[in-house]
Scaffold this active site. Structure first.
Site, mmCIF file in Angstrom:
data_model
loop_
_atom_site.group_PDB
_atom_site.id
_atom_site.type_symbol
_atom_site.label_atom_id
_atom_site.label_comp_id
_atom_site.label_asym_id
_atom_site.label_seq_id
_atom_site.Cartn_x
_atom_site.Cartn_y
_atom_site.Cartn_z
ATOM 1 N N GLY A 39 -2.399 -0.244 -29.680
ATOM 2 C CA GLY A 39 -3.693 -0.493 -30.284
ATOM 3 C C GLY A 39 -3.842 -1.881 -30.848
ATOM 4 O O GLY A 39 -2.926 -2.697 -30.830
ATOM 5 N N THR A 41 -4.375 -4.981 -33.496
ATOM 6 C CA THR A 41 -3.639 -5.386 -34.683
ATOM 7 C C THR A 41 -4.247 -4.759 -35.937
ATOM 8 O O THR A 41 -5.464 -4.681 -36.082
ATOM 9 C CB THR A 41 -3.637 -6.932 -34.826
ATOM 10 O OG1 THR A 41 -2.953 -7.311 -36.030
ATOM 11 C CG2 THR A 41 -5.047 -7.491 -34.898
ATOM 12 N N GLY A 43 -4.487 -1.760 -36.735
ATOM 13 C CA GLY A 43 -5.278 -0.572 -36.426
ATOM 14 C C GLY A 43 -4.690 0.727 -36.935
ATOM 15 O O GLY A 43 -5.325 1.772 -36.822
ATOM 16 N N THR A 47 1.631 3.321 -39.117
ATOM 17 C CA THR A 47 1.409 4.477 -39.996
ATOM 18 C C THR A 47 1.391 5.766 -39.196
ATOM 19 O O THR A 47 2.033 6.758 -39.572
ATOM 20 C CB THR A 47 0.085 4.320 -40.760
ATOM 21 O OG1 THR A 47 0.144 3.146 -41.572
ATOM 22 C CG2 THR A 47 -0.172 5.541 -41.645
ATOM 23 N N ASP A 65 7.143 -4.907 -32.601
ATOM 24 C CA ASP A 65 7.053 -6.057 -33.506
ATOM 25 C C ASP A 65 8.410 -6.678 -33.838
ATOM 26 O O ASP A 65 8.460 -7.867 -34.187
ATOM 27 C CB ASP A 65 6.349 -5.662 -34.811
ATOM 28 C CG ASP A 65 4.840 -5.643 -34.667
ATOM 29 O OD1 ASP A 65 4.341 -5.967 -33.572
ATOM 30 O OD2 ASP A 65 4.152 -5.285 -35.646
ATOM 31 N N PHE A 67 10.701 -7.384 -31.918
ATOM 32 C CA PHE A 67 11.227 -8.160 -30.794
ATOM 33 C C PHE A 67 10.529 -9.507 -30.630
ATOM 34 O O PHE A 67 10.653 -10.142 -29.578
ATOM 35 C CB PHE A 67 11.111 -7.345 -29.503
ATOM 36 C CG PHE A 67 12.016 -6.141 -29.495
ATOM 37 C CD1 PHE A 67 13.347 -6.254 -29.143
ATOM 38 C CD2 PHE A 67 11.525 -4.897 -29.877
ATOM 39 C CE1 PHE A 67 14.179 -5.146 -29.148
ATOM 40 C CE2 PHE A 67 12.348 -3.784 -29.889
ATOM 41 C CZ PHE A 67 13.687 -3.899 -29.525
ATOM 42 N N ASP A 85 0.128 -13.429 -29.531
ATOM 43 C CA ASP A 85 -0.463 -12.215 -28.965
ATOM 44 C C ASP A 85 -0.362 -12.164 -27.446
ATOM 45 O O ASP A 85 -1.290 -11.762 -26.752
ATOM 46 C CB ASP A 85 -1.919 -12.097 -29.422
ATOM 47 C CG ASP A 85 -2.028 -11.800 -30.909
ATOM 48 O OD1 ASP A 85 -2.516 -10.731 -31.264
ATOM 49 O OD2 ASP A 85 -1.605 -12.650 -31.714
ATOM 50 N N ARG A 169 -3.272 -9.261 -45.128
ATOM 51 C CA ARG A 169 -1.833 -9.122 -44.985
ATOM 52 C C ARG A 169 -1.162 -10.484 -44.943
ATOM 53 O O ARG A 169 -1.766 -11.493 -44.564
ATOM 54 C CB ARG A 169 -1.487 -8.319 -43.731
ATOM 55 C CG ARG A 169 -2.100 -6.933 -43.735
ATOM 56 C CD ARG A 169 -1.731 -6.149 -42.491
ATOM 57 N NE ARG A 169 -0.362 -5.661 -42.544
ATOM 58 C CZ ARG A 169 0.154 -4.878 -41.589
ATOM 59 N NH1 ARG A 169 -0.563 -4.542 -40.538
ATOM 60 N NH2 ARG A 169 1.390 -4.441 -41.699
#
Length: 233
Positions: A39, A41, A43, A47, A65, A67, A85, A169
């Site tokens: 999905g 970023t 999103g 969680t 993430d 890697f 990205d 963030r």
């Protein structure tokens, strides 16, 4: 804080549940299920993945993430933006190596990394399904990875909410001014288009729904798939 440098990433297997002491015969007959949670970023991928993992015995998470390549290895575009990205910003070979090791023997994979048992259930029987949850923003754009998944879920949220979450963030290295509109969002649209051309059985999830709603929908679907694998559905 989100660290995109592979030198300081957290362990690949963040959380897991597994059962020890399978006999060699049972090890060969291990039943497996691979779930992809992808999905946009911010999103809600991580969680949701953790919520599913916490409720599914014999499951573990491999997160894309962790890697990310070192910052100096990531390309820069004509606007001066780091190209995080794109698949080239990730050590996908290392990620695939870990996934293949899990495929070969999920139990040994966990034990070899010295991970403690968090959900012991003995004695063992053949009615066990080991579940791998692969989580990340480009997992469906890498064909070798996409091809091994049994279930695929994709979280979507609208532009404004995505930008708000992203800007709240802290990343290492930090996002420079204009990075979301100049790189993150355009690349999401590009990657989404490429993904849709590659994947036909993707389950779209509305990331604006509550965590509880999203968890309930995916959890029930995964439980049904496990029952199907066990021949009980």
């Amino acid at each position: 804080m989100i660290n995109r440098s592979s030198k300081t990433t957290v362990p690949v297997l963040q959380q897991f549940r597994y059962t020890a002491h399978l006999t060699p015969l049972l090890s060969k007959a291990m039943k497996k299920l691979v779930i992809g949670i992808g999905g946009i970023t911010n999103g809600g991928k991580t969680t949701l993945a953790r919520s599913i993992q916490e409720h599914i015995p014999n499951s573990c998470i491999i997160a894309q993430d962790v890697f990310f390549k070192e910052d100096y290895m990531v390309a820069v575009d004509s606007n001066g933006f780091k190209q995080y990205d794109v698949l080239e910003a990730l050590h996908m070979d290392r990620m695939m190596s870990d996934i293949r090791a899990w495929q070969k023997d999920p139990e040994s994979f966990l034990i070899s990394r010295g991970l403690k048992t968090t959900f012991p259930r003995i004695p063992r029987t053949p009615d066990e399904v080991y579940v791998l949850i692969i989580e990340g923003f480009l997992i469906f754009n890498h064909r070798p990875l996409n091809e091994i998944m049994d279930k695929r879920y994709f979280l979507n949220i609208p532009y404004e909410l995505c930008k708000k979450r992203r800007c709240s963030r802290v990343y290492v290295p930090p996002d420079p001014p204009g990075y979301f509109d100049g790189h993150v969002w355009p690349m999401y649209l590009k990657n989404r288009k490429e993904m849709e051309e590659m994947v036909s059985d993707l389950v779209d999830l509305d990331g604006t729904k509550s965590r509880e709603e999203l968890f309930a929908a995916v959890y029930e679907d995964v439980k049904l798939e496990i029952q199907r694998i066990l021949g009980k559905a």
